[in-house]
Design a protein around this motif. Structure first.
Motif, short mmCIF file in Angstrom:
data_model
loop_
_atom_site.label_atom_id
_atom_site.label_comp_id
_atom_site.label_asym_id
_atom_site.label_seq_id
_atom_site.Cartn_x
_atom_site.Cartn_y
_atom_site.Cartn_z
N ARG A 120 -5.99 11.45 4.40
CA ARG A 120 -4.88 10.94 3.60
C ARG A 120 -4.76 9.43 3.77
NH1 ARG A 120 -1.90 10.11 -0.06
NH2 ARG A 120 0.32 10.45 -0.11
N VAL A 121 -4.55 8.72 2.65
CA VAL A 121 -4.43 7.26 2.65
C VAL A 121 -3.11 6.87 2.00
CG1 VAL A 121 -5.38 5.13 1.70
CG2 VAL A 121 -6.92 6.90 2.50
N SER A 122 -2.42 5.94 2.63
CA SER A 122 -1.21 5.37 2.06
C SER A 122 -1.19 3.89 2.47
CB SER A 122 0.03 6.09 2.58
OG SER A 122 1.19 5.52 2.00
N TYR A 123 -1.34 3.00 1.50
CA TYR A 123 -1.45 1.57 1.77
C TYR A 123 -0.52 0.82 0.84
CZ TYR A 123 -3.50 -3.13 1.83
OH TYR A 123 -3.70 -4.48 1.91
N GLU A 124 0.14 -0.19 1.36
CA GLU A 124 0.99 -1.08 0.58
C GLU A 124 0.89 -2.48 1.15
OE1 GLU A 124 5.73 -1.91 -0.11
OE2 GLU A 124 5.07 0.17 0.09
N HIS A 125 0.76 -3.47 0.26
CA HIS A 125 0.72 -4.86 0.71
C HIS A 125 1.36 -5.74 -0.35
CE1 HIS A 125 -0.68 -8.22 3.11
NE2 HIS A 125 -0.99 -8.82 1.97
N THR A 126 2.16 -6.71 0.10
CA THR A 126 2.81 -7.65 -0.81
C THR A 126 2.18 -9.02 -0.65
OG1 THR A 126 4.88 -6.42 -0.63
CG2 THR A 126 5.02 -8.65 -1.50
N PHE A 127 1.80 -9.61 -1.79
CA PHE A 127 1.24 -10.95 -1.83
C PHE A 127 2.29 -11.90 -2.40
CE2 PHE A 127 -2.31 -8.05 -2.09
CZ PHE A 127 -3.19 -8.58 -1.15
N PRO A 128 2.27 -13.17 -2.01
CA PRO A 128 3.26 -14.11 -2.52
C PRO A 128 3.21 -14.29 -4.04
CG PRO A 128 2.12 -15.04 -0.63
CD PRO A 128 1.42 -13.77 -0.98
N ASN A 129 2.00 -14.18 -4.63
CA ASN A 129 1.86 -14.30 -6.08
C ASN A 129 0.53 -13.69 -6.52
OD1 ASN A 129 -0.18 -16.37 -5.71
ND2 ASN A 129 1.51 -17.80 -5.29
N GLU A 130 0.32 -13.66 -7.82
CA GLU A 130 -0.89 -13.04 -8.40
C GLU A 130 -2.16 -13.75 -7.93
OE1 GLU A 130 -2.62 -10.09 -10.91
OE2 GLU A 130 -0.48 -10.39 -10.64
N CYS A 131 -2.14 -15.04 -7.81
CA CYS A 131 -3.31 -15.80 -7.36
C CYS A 131 -3.72 -15.39 -5.96
CB CYS A 131 -3.02 -17.30 -7.41
SG CYS A 131 -4.40 -18.33 -6.88
N MET A 132 -2.76 -15.24 -5.06
CA MET A 132 -3.07 -14.83 -3.69
C MET A 132 -3.62 -13.40 -3.66
SD MET A 132 -2.51 -17.40 -1.73
CE MET A 132 -2.36 -16.73 -0.10
N LYS A 133 -3.11 -12.54 -4.52
CA LYS A 133 -3.64 -11.17 -4.60
C LYS A 133 -5.11 -11.20 -5.01
CE LYS A 133 -3.41 -8.57 -8.28
NZ LYS A 133 -4.77 -8.10 -8.57
N ASN A 134 -5.40 -11.97 -6.04
CA ASN A 134 -6.77 -12.04 -6.53
C ASN A 134 -7.71 -12.68 -5.51
OD1 ASN A 134 -5.94 -10.82 -8.88
ND2 ASN A 134 -5.69 -12.75 -9.98
N ALA A 135 -7.21 -13.59 -4.70
CA ALA A 135 -8.04 -14.25 -3.69
C ALA A 135 -8.27 -13.36 -2.48
CB ALA A 135 -7.37 -15.55 -3.24
N SER A 136 -7.39 -12.42 -2.24
CA SER A 136 -7.46 -11.63 -1.02
C SER A 136 -8.13 -10.27 -1.18
CB SER A 136 -6.06 -11.41 -0.45
OG SER A 136 -5.49 -12.65 -0.12
N GLN A 137 -8.14 -9.71 -2.34
CA GLN A 137 -8.57 -8.31 -2.49
C GLN A 137 -9.71 -8.10 -3.47
OE1 GLN A 137 -7.63 -5.92 -0.59
NE2 GLN A 137 -5.87 -6.82 0.40
N THR A 138 -10.69 -8.89 -3.53
CA THR A 138 -11.86 -8.78 -4.40
C THR A 138 -11.68 -7.79 -5.55
OG1 THR A 138 -12.97 -7.30 -2.86
CG2 THR A 138 -13.37 -9.64 -2.61
N ARG A 139 -12.53 -6.76 -5.67
CA ARG A 139 -12.55 -5.90 -6.87
C ARG A 139 -11.63 -4.67 -6.79
NH1 ARG A 139 -15.33 -7.96 -11.24
NH2 ARG A 139 -15.16 -5.84 -11.95
N VAL A 140 -11.20 -4.28 -5.63
CA VAL A 140 -10.44 -3.03 -5.51
C VAL A 140 -9.15 -3.06 -6.32
CG1 VAL A 140 -9.26 -1.47 -3.92
CG2 VAL A 140 -11.46 -2.46 -3.29
N PHE A 141 -8.39 -4.15 -6.22
CA PHE A 141 -7.13 -4.25 -6.96
C PHE A 141 -7.26 -5.20 -8.15
CE2 PHE A 141 -5.63 -2.70 -2.84
CZ PHE A 141 -4.87 -1.61 -3.28
N ASP A 142 -8.47 -5.38 -8.65
CA ASP A 142 -8.74 -6.24 -9.79
C ASP A 142 -8.81 -5.39 -11.06
OD1 ASP A 142 -9.33 -8.43 -11.35
OD2 ASP A 142 -11.44 -8.50 -10.77
N PHE A 143 -7.65 -5.09 -11.60
CA PHE A 143 -7.57 -4.30 -12.84
C PHE A 143 -6.35 -4.69 -13.64
CE2 PHE A 143 -5.96 -1.76 -9.30
CZ PHE A 143 -4.67 -1.46 -9.70
#
Length: 143
Positions: A120-143
């Motif tokens: 079982r997996v349960s993950y949550e992470h908050t980024f300061p903005n969209e740019c930081m999300k895209n810089a930190s999480q390569t392709r997994v959350f790129d949709f």
């Protein structure tokens, strides 16, 4: 000879009645240990807000990595490859290259719920903005 012919006839009739030839059973290949797999099915979301409870959902996709990459994720194969390298640990996903982002506070929260290799997996992470999300999480959350 009469007993051999009788047994051959009985076995032949039994095989016909069961609908399966006896010779086919002896020739069947055994299942390989790699033919079974642990499920890896995830629902990934992106929303605007400080946490998943209060965020406004923006996008959600499904990602199935076993037995083959599939789902509604636009880059399922790449996302599965990254998760395989990270052994399913979302916090260990590789970071993108050097990216310059502003320090504007417009939080983006990402979540992953489901099963990774049978666990079982349960993950949550908050980024300061969209740019930081895209810089930190390569392709997994790129949709």
């Amino acid at each position: 000879m009469r007993n051999t012919a009788r047994w051959a006839a009985i076995l032949g009739l039994t095989a016909t009645a069961l609908g399966t030839p006896l010779a086919g059973q002896a020739l069947a290949a055994p299942a390989t240990p790699n033919s079974l797999y642990a499920p890896s099915v995830l629902v990934l979301t992106v929303g605007h807000g400080a946490n998943a409870d209060t965020a406004t959902p923006q996008r959600a996709v499904t990602l199935n990595c076993a037995p083959a990459p599939s789902g509604t994720h636009p880059a399922a194969a790449d996302a599965c490859a990254e998760l395989n390298i990270a052994k399913g640990d979302f916090s260990a996903l590789p970071a993108s290259g050097n990216v310059w982002c502003t320090k504007i506070w417009k939080p983006v929260v990402v979540t992953a719920q489901g099963v990774w290799q049978g666990k079982r997996v349960s993950y949550e992470h908050t980024f300061p903005n969209e740019c930081m999300k895209n810089a930190s999480q390569t392709r997994v959350f790129d949709f």
